[in-house]
Motif scaffolding. Structure first.
Motif, short mmCIF file in Angstrom:
data_model
loop_
_atom_site.label_atom_id
_atom_site.label_comp_id
_atom_site.label_asym_id
_atom_site.label_seq_id
_atom_site.Cartn_x
_atom_site.Cartn_y
_atom_site.Cartn_z
N ASP A 121 49.59 26.51 -9.47
CA ASP A 121 50.20 25.42 -8.73
C ASP A 121 49.66 25.30 -7.32
N GLU A 122 48.96 26.32 -6.89
CA GLU A 122 48.45 26.30 -5.51
C GLU A 122 46.96 26.03 -5.45
N SER A 161 37.11 23.03 -8.34
CA SER A 161 35.94 22.15 -8.33
C SER A 161 34.99 22.59 -9.44
N VAL A 179 36.40 17.64 -7.90
CA VAL A 179 37.63 18.40 -7.66
C VAL A 179 38.71 18.01 -8.68
N HIS A 180 39.32 19.02 -9.27
CA HIS A 180 40.41 18.83 -10.23
C HIS A 180 41.66 19.51 -9.71
N GLN A 181 42.80 18.84 -9.84
CA GLN A 181 44.09 19.47 -9.53
C GLN A 181 44.99 19.25 -10.74
N ASP A 182 45.64 20.28 -11.25
CA ASP A 182 46.50 20.17 -12.43
C ASP A 182 45.73 19.52 -13.58
N MET A 216 39.91 26.87 -5.04
CA MET A 216 40.27 26.75 -3.62
C MET A 216 41.70 26.21 -3.51
N PRO A 217 42.25 26.19 -2.30
CA PRO A 217 43.64 25.72 -2.19
C PRO A 217 43.76 24.23 -2.55
N ARG A 218 44.89 23.91 -3.11
CA ARG A 218 45.23 22.52 -3.43
C ARG A 218 45.20 21.67 -2.16
N ILE A 219 44.78 20.45 -2.32
CA ILE A 219 44.70 19.53 -1.18
C ILE A 219 45.93 18.63 -1.19
N ALA A 220 46.62 18.57 -0.06
CA ALA A 220 47.68 17.58 0.10
C ALA A 220 47.22 16.59 1.15
N GLY A 221 47.64 15.37 1.02
CA GLY A 221 47.19 14.36 1.97
C GLY A 221 48.34 13.82 2.77
N GLY A 222 48.04 12.85 3.61
CA GLY A 222 49.07 12.15 4.38
C GLY A 222 49.24 10.80 3.84
#
Lengths: 770, 157, 81
Positions: C47-48, C52, C57-60, C75-81
């Motif tokens: 989850d964290e 790549s 880049v892939h998340q989940d 690498m760490p998950r990317i969160a945006g604004g």
């Protein structure tokens, strides 16, 4: 008024964007929600009223750090017109240590429930301690004064360096730093250490002929959205609830609220209002779970709206930082090593964007030896919320300032120095993975060749340049196209429209379907209307939403072709969809008159029933985005006021679906960056209370502060998106801080290592320099 | 506490309302009359999102007590379009993409209309200083200023 | 075999190892194999993370394909604004 807005296209092999002319994508089409917004009809968070509605208000801690000994609401509850009071006792505690993915972030609900309502301690001035719902604003306000809270005031800490000190007051008494080997035995305010990089930096520095090392300090800032947080909650006696709120993600807000209230997610329907700005600050919840808890108790709708004062004290701040950067280069201008240490305020709970800052800090450069270390540090401020490319502007401010000094030391043009070291496709990024197709070099070259960079400066002026990077993201997204009986379509999406996304999503839909844009009516559905949607953030909506709407359009086309094939008694393979109509294909071409969407729609009841195009996806492969900014400044030597006289943003959009709104993102990000660089800061008194919690004293840039912002849209398509989109919303705020600092140095010969470069700070430096 | 009875004119229509003495014009517009086009961004006169005109003068509705509008002529964003015809400023804001989130837009439009009534041929600087009391956090003001200048040019023709 | 690179703090759970070679056809299989090899990896690891694969880049994304010659970065998950 220079209007140098142009689009530079760097086409790669891309089947979609190259193979046919585009009718809607890339145009400046009218936005579907525009008329509502220029007539005052659009409903924002505070604009909805319900019959029998109560007003909710929050009692907030006057102390930056205090143990809450007791809360006695009895006098408030006895006041006529007060219908409910909630405190920490009304929210179930959440399991320790458990983190859950929610939306784009990893959420620690044990922390979140404490942030929305203080439990053991009030951790910052403005921390919610209790809330009331009453028949009027006046009664609710009076009730707040009757709630008795006993505090034991504790020492506090705001500054990040002080918070890391051995004798700093502990914000969470049991916090052991993660990411250290071995793990420390004693608790501290340092929640986490992270490290990125590759190579061996000391080897790298040994190869350098010039090494520059600087320390930087930046003050905490606020996103400054014009619309305060607002919501309206309505709980009914059977446990079902509705929530209307201004949010960047109503599905994410639903999940947070359901968890914090201990209810089934499906029992809560959330409708996102129009949203009056967010910039990351509306990705989390503050009032929403409180309003729901009040409504659950009162069994009446409860509306809550923050004042501006509350927005500043209790919502979405961004980090203040302390940073050290060291960079070495050869005399020829090749960077041999880069090293950064970044210390970021997290607020009262862990989770600053320091990992992203550490990853982005050196991202524009192709480095053999690089290291960036980050510290996530607790202080007595609200938990920081995302702010546009969270973390990146700060780390890159420090790095790009040192890069500028190096260019000067090496007597190289700052853009040429960057070009000598810039990343390109196939290069390992400073944080690990190889870059795919990217536009770093292209933005630098476009900036160098721009009229702005070629124009000589006026006397006493300075010019600065900086490059910035942000990842952009994808994520879960759903879209539905409901075909109406006349052939027009309702497009339902689940991402709140914060800057024109209904326009861009409708344009991609019309483009894919081959129909007129005004036949597509885009709407943001509530949480019951669609499958899950991650929030509007991470510059993801035109990217991930684009994949979803193009997928839904292709699903619709497949069904339209099936109906035509059945009608014509042809195999499906012999029907094709061209320019918005089904046509017989292959050997059967011309055998039947084409059928338009309207014709198929008219008979859809007979041909099989309603036609609905759907697509749900977890979009992957967001395209990273680079930008280079050029800025000219004038510095008033008598007052220390820095004026921005010319500004140009160059950024890779991948593909600009609606260039007008892409330019708007570039311009808006640049001006937020101007505010961050020159004026904006939280000012705390010695008790940890904010002294400037209003727009008059926390001064965001106003119209007369800034010039026109020129833009250049570079287009290096993202191969993972049907039209090449990368996402554009965040990168524009990354370069301004350093670009402006570099310009001020160029004007004055004074290197500022603290932000903001406000008039008193600049004047003091001028006077000190003599 | 007895409420005050106020008779006023809003967007050309006669309006009567009851209000508490401390209620502002903005409170009454939004909460009593449900004219929610005027926005509350600060309640202290700093952001301009509640700009309206009172007897032709540009004011922040959050700084006017509702009782002060007795006998006055109030114009809000809801009265800016003429039937189904948008005011030229409204149209130009759309044409120039001069809004993103749109929450500041009503205030900017009311303020800009007031400017053009006084000065049909403003310079860029005059537009910027006139609108300095209206905060926008999304656009960086560029497209707003262009829209106002373009409207002025068109209205002069 | 695919080249797997562990960035950020992952080395703390792998005895300092940051690069390895593994045959893993998908992200899900990669995570499973990493867990077998490094039992200290935290429960919340997936989850964290962002992963790549050859620069994308892939998340989940459990079933994203990893080719035998792929280069994979965790690498760490990317969160945006």
């Amino acid at each position: 008024m220079a209007a140098v807005e142009k689009i530079i296209e760097n086409r790669i092999d891309d089947k979609t964007t190259d193979s046919k002319a585009l009718k809607w994508v890339g145009t400046r089409a009218p936005r579907p929600d525009g008329v509502d917004k220029v007539t005052g009809r659009a409903k924002f968070g505070a604009d909805t009223h319900l019959p029998n509605m109560l007003i909710g208000k929050v009692l907030r801690s006057p102390h930056a750090h205090a143990r809450i000994l007791s809360i006695d609401p009895s006098a408030a509850l006895a006041l006529p017109g007060v219908k409910a009071v909630v405190t920490r006792d009304d929210f179930p505690d959440q399991p320790a240590g458990a983190v859950q993915p929610a939306g784009e972030m990893i959420i620690n609900y044990r922390d979140m429930t404490r942030n929305i309502m203080a439990r053991e301690k009030a951790l910052y001035e403005g921390h919610a301690v209790a809330a009331v719902a009453a028949v009027s604003d006046r009664v609710a306000g009076q009730a707040l004064t009757l709630i008795k809270v006993d505090y034991e005031v504790l020492p506090h800490v705001i500054d990040v360096d002080e918070a890391m000190g051995a004798d700093a007051p502990l914000i969470q008494e049991d916090l052991i730093t993660e990411g250290m080997d071995p793990a420390p035995e004693k608790p501290s305010n340092i929640a986490k250490r992270v490290e990125f990089g590759h190579g061996d930096i000391e080897t790298g520095f040994s190869q350098a002929q010039v090494v520059i090392e600087r320390e930087f300090k930046t003050r905490p800032v606020h996103q400054g959205y014009i619309e305060p947080h607002a919501c309206l909650a309505s709980f009914s006696e059977d446990g079902q609830a509705d929530l209307w709120c201004s949010t960047q993600g109503h599905y994410v807000a639903r999940g947070h609220c359901a968890t914090l209230l201990g209810m089934d997610v499906s029992k809560l329907r959330v409708t996102s209002s129009e949203i009056g700005g967010g910039f990351g600050g509306k990705t989390v919840v503050y009032l929403e779970p409180v309003a729901l808890a009040l409504s659950r108790k009162a069994c009446q709708p409860v509306k809550m709206v923050m004042t501006r004062d509350e927005v500043f004290r209790a919502s979405g701040p961004a980090c203040g930082t302390s940073m050290q950067v060291r960079i070495g280069a050869t005399r020829e201008g090749k960077i041999t090593a880069g090293d950064a240490t970044l210390k970021f305020q997290a607020g009262a709970f862990a989770g600053s964007p320091v990992p992203a800052a550490a990853m982005c800090a050196f991202a524009p450069y192709d480095l053999e030896h690089v290291r960036s270390v980050g510290y996530d540090v607790l202080v007595n401020r609200p938990k920081v919320a995302a702010y546009r490319a969270p973390g990146a502007p700060l780390g890159e401010y420090a790095v790009e300032s040192v890069i500028d000094e190096l260019a000067k030391a090496l007597e190289l043009d700052p853009i040429e120095f960057r070009l000598l070291n810039a990343v390109r496709e196939g290069v390992d990024s400073s944080y690990g993975p190889k870059f795919g197709p990217i536009g770093c070099i292209q933005t630098l070259e476009a900036a160098r060749d721009h009229d702005h960079y070629q124009t000589p400066l006026g006397s006493g002026q300075g010019r600065g340049v900086a490059t910035g990077y942000w990842f952009n993201i994808g994520g879960q997204t759903s879209a539905t196209l409901n075909l109406s009986e006349d052939g027009s379509v309702a497009l339902v999406v689940g991402t709140p429209d914060i800057g024109g996304s209904r326009a861009s999503l409708a344009m991609m839909t019309a483009e894919t379907l081959g129909i007129e844009l005004d036949k597509v009516r885009p709407l943001v559905g509530d949480t019951s209307a669609l499958g899950y949607n991650m929030l509007t953030g991470g510059s993801r909506v035109t990217f991930a939403g684009g994949i979803a709407v193009v997928g839904a359009a292709e699903d619709l086309i497949r069904q339209l072709c099936e109906r035509a094939a059945l009608t014509w008694d042809l195999p499906l393979d012999d029907v094709e969809w061209i320019e918005g109509e089904a046509r017989p294909a292959n050997g059967r071409a011309g055998s039947e008159a084409p059928m338009s969407m309207a014709e198929i729609a008219k008979d859809m009841a007979k041909s099989g029933g309603p036609i609905v195009g759907r697509h749900s996806t977890n979009a992957q492969g967001a395209g990273p985005s680079f930008g280079t900014h050029v800025v000219d400044v004038d510095v008033d030597r008598e007052t220390g006021r820095v004026s921005v006289t010319r500004y140009t943003v160059v950024q890779d959009a991948g593909k600009a679906i609606h260039p007008g709104y892409v330019e708007g993102q570039y311009q808006g990000g640049a001006v937020q960056g101007i505010g961050w660089a020159l004026n904006e800061e939280y000012i705390y008194d010695e008790k940890g209370k904010i002294e400037n919690a209003g727009f008059l004293d926390y001064r965001v840039p106003v119209c007369s502060d800034v010039p026109m912002i020129d833009t250049v849209i570079v287009e290096v398509p993202n191969p993972e998106h049907p039209y090449g989109v990368r996402g554009v919303g965040e990168t524009p705020i990354v370069p301004p801080l350093a670009a402006i600092s570099n310009a001020v140095e160029n004007a004055l010969g004074i290197r500022f290592t603290e932000l903001p470069m406000s008039p008193p700070r600049v004047l003091a430096a001028i006077e000190q320099a003599g | 506490m007895a409420r005050n009875h106020v008779t006023t004119t809003i967007n050309g229509d006669p309006v009567e309302f009851l209000c508490d003495t401390e209620q502002t014009l903005l409170d009454v517009l939004r909460d009593e009359l449900h004219l929610t086009g005027s926005k509350e961004g600060c309640a202290s006169g700093d952001c301009g999102a509640c700009s309206v005109t009172m007897d032709g003068r540009l004011v922040c509705a959050c700084l006017v007590l509702a009782v002060e509008t007795q006998g006055a002529e109030v114009e809000t964003i809801e009265g800016m379009a003429d039937g189904d015809r948008l005011h030229p400023l409204q149209q130009k804001f759309l044409d120039h993409a001069a809004l993103q989130c749109g929450v500041c837009t009503p205030g900017f439009l009311v303020a800009a209309k007031s400017l053009l009534e006084r000065n049909p041929d403003p310079t860029e600087s005059e537009v910027r200083y006139w609108l300095a009391g209206n905060l926008c956090r999304c656009t960086g003001y560029d497209k707003i200023v262009r829209a106002v200048l373009d409207t002025a040019a068109e209205m002069r023709e | 075999m695919a080249k797997i690179v562990l960035t950020g703090n992952l080395r703390l759970y792998t005895g300092g190892e940051t690069e390895l070679e593994l045959n893993a056809g998908t992200i899900r299989s990669l995570i499973r194999k990493l867990r077998e090899r490094y039992p200290d990896l935290p429960e919340s690891l997936e989850d964290e993370l962002a992963i790549s694969i050859d620069g994308t880049v892939h998340q989940d994304d459990w079933f994203a394909r990893i080719q035998p010659d792929s280069e994979v970065h965790l690498m760490p998950r990317i969160a945006g604004g």
